[in-house]
Write an enzyme that holds these catalytic residues in place. Sequence first.
Site, short mmCIF file in Angstrom:
data_model
loop_
_atom_site.label_atom_id
_atom_site.label_comp_id
_atom_site.label_asym_id
_atom_site.label_seq_id
_atom_site.Cartn_x
_atom_site.Cartn_y
_atom_site.Cartn_z
N ASN A 9 0.86 -1.18 0.00
CA ASN A 9 0.00 0.00 0.00
C ASN A 9 0.90 1.23 0.00
O ASN A 9 1.51 1.54 1.02
CB ASN A 9 -0.88 -0.03 1.27
CG ASN A 9 -1.70 1.23 1.45
OD1 ASN A 9 -1.81 2.05 0.54
ND2 ASN A 9 -2.30 1.38 2.63
N LYS A 11 -0.01 4.24 -0.26
CA LYS A 11 -0.70 5.39 0.33
C LYS A 11 -0.51 6.63 -0.57
O LYS A 11 -0.47 6.49 -1.78
CB LYS A 11 -0.20 5.63 1.76
CG LYS A 11 -0.23 4.36 2.61
CD LYS A 11 0.01 4.63 4.04
CE LYS A 11 0.07 3.34 4.81
NZ LYS A 11 0.12 3.53 6.24
N HIS A 93 -9.39 0.99 5.24
CA HIS A 93 -8.11 1.19 5.93
C HIS A 93 -8.35 2.16 7.09
O HIS A 93 -9.16 3.08 6.98
CB HIS A 93 -7.09 1.76 4.94
CG HIS A 93 -5.69 1.77 5.48
ND1 HIS A 93 -5.27 2.69 6.40
CD2 HIS A 93 -4.64 0.95 5.25
CE1 HIS A 93 -4.00 2.45 6.71
NE2 HIS A 93 -3.60 1.38 6.02
N GLU A 95 -6.76 4.59 8.09
CA GLU A 95 -6.53 6.00 7.75
C GLU A 95 -7.76 6.59 7.07
O GLU A 95 -8.07 7.77 7.23
CB GLU A 95 -5.27 6.14 6.89
CG GLU A 95 -4.02 5.91 7.73
CD GLU A 95 -2.81 5.42 6.97
OE1 GLU A 95 -2.81 5.45 5.73
OE2 GLU A 95 -1.86 4.97 7.64
N GLU A 163 -5.08 -5.11 10.81
CA GLU A 163 -4.08 -4.06 10.97
C GLU A 163 -4.34 -3.30 12.28
O GLU A 163 -5.16 -2.36 12.31
CB GLU A 163 -4.15 -3.07 9.81
CG GLU A 163 -3.89 -3.68 8.45
CD GLU A 163 -3.32 -2.66 7.48
OE1 GLU A 163 -2.26 -2.93 6.94
OE2 GLU A 163 -3.92 -1.59 7.32
N GLY A 169 2.85 2.02 10.80
CA GLY A 169 3.84 3.08 10.64
C GLY A 169 4.57 3.46 11.91
O GLY A 169 5.25 4.48 11.95
N SER A 209 3.74 -2.35 10.34
CA SER A 209 5.19 -2.37 10.57
C SER A 209 5.85 -3.70 10.19
O SER A 209 6.79 -4.13 10.86
CB SER A 209 5.51 -1.99 12.03
OG SER A 209 5.11 -0.67 12.28
C1 PEP Z 1 -0.66 0.06 6.28
O1 PEP Z 1 -0.91 1.24 6.40
O2 PEP Z 1 -1.43 -0.67 5.65
C2 PEP Z 1 0.57 -0.45 6.87
C3 PEP Z 1 0.58 -1.70 7.22
O3 PEP Z 1 1.60 0.45 7.06
P1 PEP Z 1 3.08 0.10 7.61
O4 PEP Z 1 3.53 -1.18 6.99
O5 PEP Z 1 3.91 1.27 7.20
O6 PEP Z 1 2.95 -0.03 9.10
#
Ligand code: PEP
Length: 249
Positions: A9, A11, A93, A95, A163, A169, A209
């Site tokens: 992703n 983003k 998601h 976000e 998630e 992040g 992460s």
């Molecule tokens: C995400 O936003 O889907 C995600 C998993 O981000 P990150 O891997 O940067 O934690």
Amino acid sequence: MRRKLAAGNWKMNGTTAALSELEALARAHPSPSIDVLICPPATLLHRAAEAARGTEISVGGQNCHAATSGAHTGDISADMLVDAGANAVILGHSERREDHGEQNEDVRAKARVAMDAGLKAIICVGESLEQREAANTLDIIGGQLSGSIPDQSTGENLIVAYEPIWAIGTGKVPTLNEIGEVHDFIRARLERRFGEGVGRSVRLLYGGSVKPSNAKDIFDVSNVDGALVGGASLKAQDFSGIIDALQKA
Ligand code: PEP
């Protein structure tokens, strides 16, 4: 057998130059034994699909509107994603739930049109840190699953990504037991709602992460069929390490 999936992703990251990362990824993995998906920003989707043509990488969107067309300035329909070359879309998601106030019913409506358009819907669920600390994780996930996943779901058109919001992040990752507990719970909920056949065929991704250094341990957890990766999907070298780990799992 569920086919493993490494999904990236991007983003709101990436302009034209970022397509070279996708090309490098394709060169590094000419015939992967898993599915590899990159979800670039909408402005790159068509060119990413062109860059991925003839490779084993597929591309997806990061969101779509719940309507098929109409007066929705700035939005993108599921058919438009398909037209641009996508075969999947990330929905719900955290976000988007946070920045745009998306509720479970919004995610469900989007997933319906996405599936109708022939896309795989990657539906994201996950708890906040406060909810985990209050021991509410499974209640929250259970509500998100029943609210966000449409009845027409199958092992082909649905992928669920767990998630934890506090792991996205941040460099923080739940323990392997915590990941396993949630993934087993999601599997049981899907089997209860859709029957064993469909419930067992839906792929479950972990996201939050994931890096080359922790990927192997995460992929060894039961009911983890791959990862949804943010930051570490932006560079071909990092994402390659995750793909390698998943291929060996
Ligand atoms: C995400 O936003 O889907 C995600 C998993 O981000 P990150 O891997 O940067 O934690």
